[in-house]
Scaffold this motif. Structure first.
Motif, PDB file in Angstrom:
ATOM      1  N   GLY A 133       0.813  -1.063  -0.145  1.00 40.61           N
ATOM      2  CA  GLY A 133       0.072  -0.079  -0.108  1.00 40.61           C
ATOM      3  C   GLY A 133       0.883   1.147   0.067  1.00 40.61           C
ATOM      4  O   GLY A 133       0.082   2.380   0.078  1.00 40.61           O
ATOM      5  N   VAL A 134       1.925   1.333  -0.308  1.00 40.66           N
ATOM      6  CA  VAL A 134       2.883   2.329  -0.311  1.00 40.66           C
ATOM      7  C   VAL A 134       2.659   2.876  -1.959  1.00 40.66           C
ATOM      8  O   VAL A 134       2.871   2.451  -2.852  1.00 40.66           O
ATOM      9  N   LYS A 135       2.576   4.331  -1.697  1.00 43.69           N
ATOM     10  CA  LYS A 135       2.229   5.009  -3.048  1.00 43.69           C
ATOM     11  C   LYS A 135       3.021   5.848  -3.880  1.00 43.69           C
ATOM     12  O   LYS A 135       2.739   6.206  -4.931  1.00 43.69           O
ATOM     13  N   SER A 136       4.076   6.095  -3.141  1.00 43.92           N
ATOM     14  CA  SER A 136       5.105   7.065  -3.579  1.00 43.92           C
ATOM     15  C   SER A 136       6.599   6.528  -3.388  1.00 43.92           C
ATOM     16  O   SER A 136       7.029   6.040  -2.521  1.00 43.92           O
ATOM     17  N   ILE A 137       7.258   6.501  -4.812  1.00 39.79           N
ATOM     18  CA  ILE A 137       8.733   6.322  -4.859  1.00 39.79           C
ATOM     19  C   ILE A 137       9.399   7.360  -5.420  1.00 39.79           C
ATOM     20  O   ILE A 137       9.028   7.761  -6.537  1.00 39.79           O
ATOM     21  N   LEU A 138      10.724   7.478  -4.981  1.00 42.20           N
ATOM     22  CA  LEU A 138      11.393   8.792  -5.460  1.00 42.20           C
ATOM     23  C   LEU A 138      12.663   8.061  -5.943  1.00 42.20           C
ATOM     24  O   LEU A 138      13.127   7.324  -5.234  1.00 42.20           O
ATOM     25  N   LEU A 139      13.173   8.021  -7.292  1.00 38.69           N
ATOM     26  CA  LEU A 139      14.320   7.712  -7.760  1.00 38.69           C
ATOM     27  C   LEU A 139      15.441   8.698  -7.879  1.00 38.69           C
ATOM     28  O   LEU A 139      15.121   9.490  -8.475  1.00 38.69           O
ATOM     29  N   SER A 140      16.658   8.447  -7.704  1.00 36.05           N
ATOM     30  CA  SER A 140      17.690   9.555  -7.666  1.00 36.05           C
ATOM     31  C   SER A 140      17.930   9.480  -8.949  1.00 36.05           C
ATOM     32  O   SER A 140      17.699   8.361  -9.786  1.00 36.05           O
ATOM     33  N   GLU A 141      18.770  10.543  -9.548  1.00 36.40           N
ATOM     34  CA  GLU A 141      19.102  10.674 -10.846  1.00 36.40           C
ATOM     35  C   GLU A 141      19.879   9.649 -11.332  1.00 36.40           C
ATOM     36  O   GLU A 141      19.973   9.238 -12.759  1.00 36.40           O
ATOM     37  N   ASP A 142      20.409   8.943 -10.572  1.00 28.78           N
ATOM     38  CA  ASP A 142      21.441   7.728 -11.101  1.00 28.78           C
ATOM     39  C   ASP A 142      20.779   6.329 -11.002  1.00 28.78           C
ATOM     40  O   ASP A 142      21.657   5.185 -11.197  1.00 28.78           O
ATOM     41  N   CYS A 143      19.626   6.200 -10.781  1.00 28.62           N
ATOM     42  CA  CYS A 143      18.828   5.093 -10.805  1.00 28.62           C
ATOM     43  C   CYS A 143      18.726   4.290 -12.184  1.00 28.62           C
ATOM     44  O   CYS A 143      18.715   5.061 -13.094  1.00 28.62           O
ATOM     45  N   VAL A 144      18.414   3.274 -12.464  1.00 29.23           N
ATOM     46  CA  VAL A 144      18.304   2.583 -13.677  1.00 29.23           C
ATOM     47  C   VAL A 144      16.856   3.383 -14.195  1.00 29.23           C
ATOM     48  O   VAL A 144      15.997   3.640 -13.310  1.00 29.23           O
ATOM     49  N   ASP A 145      16.661   3.488 -15.320  1.00 29.50           N
ATOM     50  CA  ASP A 145      15.662   3.950 -15.879  1.00 29.50           C
ATOM     51  C   ASP A 145      14.354   3.383 -15.671  1.00 29.50           C
ATOM     52  O   ASP A 145      14.366   2.076 -15.843  1.00 29.50           O
ATOM     53  N   LEU A 146      13.153   4.059 -15.226  1.00 27.41           N
ATOM     54  CA  LEU A 146      12.170   3.435 -14.474  1.00 27.41           C
ATOM     55  C   LEU A 146      11.535   2.514 -15.682  1.00 27.41           C
ATOM     56  O   LEU A 146      10.822   1.789 -15.657  1.00 27.41           O
ATOM     57  N   TYR A 147      11.376   3.186 -17.162  1.00 29.60           N
ATOM     58  CA  TYR A 147      11.002   2.453 -18.069  1.00 29.60           C
ATOM     59  C   TYR A 147      11.576   1.445 -18.836  1.00 29.60           C
ATOM     60  O   TYR A 147      11.399   1.126 -19.963  1.00 29.60           O
ATOM     61  N   ASN A 148      12.743   0.999 -18.358  1.00 30.55           N
ATOM     62  CA  ASN A 148      13.571  -0.104 -18.781  1.00 30.55           C
ATOM     63  C   ASN A 148      12.694  -1.209 -19.008  1.00 30.55           C
ATOM     64  O   ASN A 148      11.909  -1.655 -17.882  1.00 30.55           O
ATOM     65  N   PRO A 149      12.441  -1.933 -20.074  1.00 30.79           N
ATOM     66  CA  PRO A 149      11.533  -2.855 -20.163  1.00 30.79           C
ATOM     67  C   PRO A 149      11.600  -3.990 -19.299  1.00 30.79           C
ATOM     68  O   PRO A 149      10.602  -4.481 -18.691  1.00 30.79           O
ATOM     69  N   LYS A 150      12.756  -4.518 -18.795  1.00 34.94           N
ATOM     70  CA  LYS A 150      13.021  -5.460 -17.688  1.00 34.94           C
ATOM     71  C   LYS A 150      12.328  -4.798 -16.440  1.00 34.94           C
ATOM     72  O   LYS A 150      11.701  -5.615 -15.666  1.00 34.94           O
ATOM     73  N   ALA A 151      12.546  -3.570 -16.211  1.00 38.94           N
ATOM     74  CA  ALA A 151      11.845  -3.104 -14.962  1.00 38.94           C
ATOM     75  C   ALA A 151      10.307  -2.871 -15.046  1.00 38.94           C
ATOM     76  O   ALA A 151       9.753  -3.531 -13.978  1.00 38.94           O
ATOM     77  N   VAL A 152       9.971  -2.566 -16.206  1.00 31.30           N
ATOM     78  CA  VAL A 152       8.358  -2.566 -16.212  1.00 31.30           C
ATOM     79  C   VAL A 152       7.853  -4.070 -16.029  1.00 31.30           C
ATOM     80  O   VAL A 152       6.768  -4.154 -15.471  1.00 31.30           O
ATOM     81  N   ARG A 153       8.490  -4.974 -16.795  1.00 26.24           N
ATOM     82  CA  ARG A 153       8.006  -6.413 -16.641  1.00 26.24           C
ATOM     83  C   ARG A 153       8.133  -6.893 -15.274  1.00 26.24           C
ATOM     84  O   ARG A 153       6.959  -7.530 -14.675  1.00 26.24           O
ATOM     85  N   SER A 154       9.214  -6.556 -14.500  1.00 30.82           N
ATOM     86  CA  SER A 154       9.288  -7.046 -13.001  1.00 30.82           C
ATOM     87  C   SER A 154       8.127  -6.436 -12.122  1.00 30.82           C
ATOM     88  O   SER A 154       7.943  -7.025 -11.037  1.00 30.82           O
ATOM     89  N   THR A 155       7.544  -5.129 -12.753  1.00 37.25           N
ATOM     90  CA  THR A 155       6.486  -4.630 -11.555  1.00 37.25           C
ATOM     91  C   THR A 155       5.422  -5.542 -11.599  1.00 37.25           C
ATOM     92  O   THR A 155       4.512  -5.408 -10.875  1.00 37.25           O
ATOM     93  N   MET A 156       5.006  -6.301 -12.683  1.00 39.89           N
ATOM     94  CA  MET A 156       4.087  -7.240 -12.887  1.00 39.89           C
ATOM     95  C   MET A 156       2.391  -6.315 -12.805  1.00 39.89           C
ATOM     96  O   MET A 156       1.538  -6.571 -12.428  1.00 39.89           O
ATOM     97  N   GLY A 157       2.679  -5.053 -13.416  1.00 42.97           N
ATOM     98  CA  GLY A 157       1.727  -4.166 -13.519  1.00 42.97           C
ATOM     99  C   GLY A 157       1.461  -3.057 -12.438  1.00 42.97           C
ATOM    100  O   GLY A 157       0.690  -2.361 -12.557  1.00 42.97           O
TER     101      GLY A 157
END
Lengths: 264, 264
Positions: A133-157
């Protein structure tokens, strides 16, 4: 049947540079596409493999897309093979506009990731945050791209259920949040026992990269430091690890995040 | 300088079939090789990139290997590129004999994985178990190969600290353990709240695959069923998920295992 233009466009979005310039990303598979539509993400195109368009799961999505005036393009097997997807093309994908998130959208507990580079870990953390139920995530400027296809897939929606801000200056953003009353808690190797967390606060929990931990400029801002204790009796003596660990040197960052969230 | 025979042998072990026939596996990188030697694993060969042999980390390992009569072969950059490693060759790898583990080696809490297919999840679970001092892991016959290079890498060296048995008949093995007094607990979607676990028991915790859960033949053996609760208030109403979840449909199996281990 898939236009050359669409094919070219799709394969370009797989590259970070083009994905950012275009402000779009791709989600693959029935589950991800369904979550996108249910969460009313801004879907600009659906690509569906023609041979699958009569399967019930696909029919549901086609109906939903038609109702919402979403453009559908069909492709044949040969065209599907030309799509650069993370694994074999699962028969459906959606092109989605990246949402514009601002700091003011944040609410409740915040997870901040400082330099997390592994797309699978990022995606798993988003999925776990969603579970708790956590709604807010802050990514530092040197994190992997949020929209990297592997990252998107691992979120499972789950990427469609949260406000996730890719910061251009995380120190600045954290300073603003602290000024607004947030308490900054960091997960480190030699902090207090996790059980001491004050759950009544408006809390931010910062996790660093597995190899380098939290960067010094972020660490010096922390109000509290916490550690997830391992089993000290488990290891043969390893003084270099201190008394807090079993034999493993550290926990995977997604596992550590899951343990934290299960406690708060 | 690396013999053709060794190169061929190394690249063959990357294949499961040959790895099993040979009873060997490969660990890559300074960290993994060091853990192998500290834990006195049966190292049969070290391969080191010649240009790196004067770096302090490498020198330590070379000294340790020499002291223990371990064969070292050096390779040049060109040969290093021919090695089929999981990522770029990190300059060192070890060929190790697979240990023979039997059920009687098991002691204390046991983690049982039923059909976990993702090598990264398997490796992360081993690493997490090591952190929390769990010594015994039982893998069902349809789990991913323990010695899959990605699984080995994800353990971060923890593979050398535990007794891990690749079962040929997990139902039979669990039956034996139950007869010896072990209580069989399964992690399922609709079980009791996790806090109710009786920590005084000799406990086995079973985790199923993410897509199919625990197989029916194992599920019907369970003494207790537990669930890690999410945040019911988090989601928009999703009756198909019941009241136990946030919006995410499930937790990653390695995260779930970490949460369990942090509670017991």
């Amino acid at each position: 049947m898939l236009s050359q233009k669409s094919l070219k466009h799709l394969n370009k979005i797989e590259q970070k540079k083009f994905r950012q310039a275009q402000g779009e990303f791709i989600v693959e598979g029935v589950k991800g596409v369904k979550e996108a539509m249910l969460a009313q993400a801004n879907v600009v195109l659906l690509v569906i493999e023609k041979t699958k368009d009569s399967e019930p799961d696909f029919l549901d999505l086609i109906n939903l897309a038609t109702k919402n005036d979403i453009l559908i393009e069909y492709c044949n097997e040969k065209e599907a093979k030309k799509l650069k997807t993370t694994e074999t093309f699962p028969g459906i994908l959606a092109v989605i506009k990246q949402p514009k998130v601002i700091l003011n959208d944040f609410d409740g507990t915040i997870i901040c990731l400082d330099g997390v580079k592994d797309p699978g870990n990022l995606g798993t953390i988003i999925r776990t945050a969603d579970w708790f139920g956590v709604k807010s995530i802050l990514l530092s400027e040197d994190c992997v791209d949020l929209y990297n296809p592997k990252a998107v897939r691992s979120t499972m929606g789950s990427i469609f259920h949260l406000n996730i801000l890719e910061s251009t200056n995380v120190v600045q953003d954290l300073t603003k949040l602290q000024k607004n009353g947030y308490v900054l808690n960091g997960m480190v190797m030699n902090g207090d026992k996790l059980d001491k967390v004050n759950k009544k606060n408006m809390n931010i929990y910062v996790f660093g990269s597995e190899s380098h931990g939290i960067r010094p400029e972020v660490e010096k801002m922390l109000d509290n430091k916490y550690t997830i204790l391992g089993c000290p009796s488990a290891g043969y003596p390893r003084p270099e690890l201190g008394s807090k660990a079993g034999q493993a040197e550290s926990l995977n960052v997604a596992v550590a995040c899951g343990i934290l969230l299960s406690k708060i």
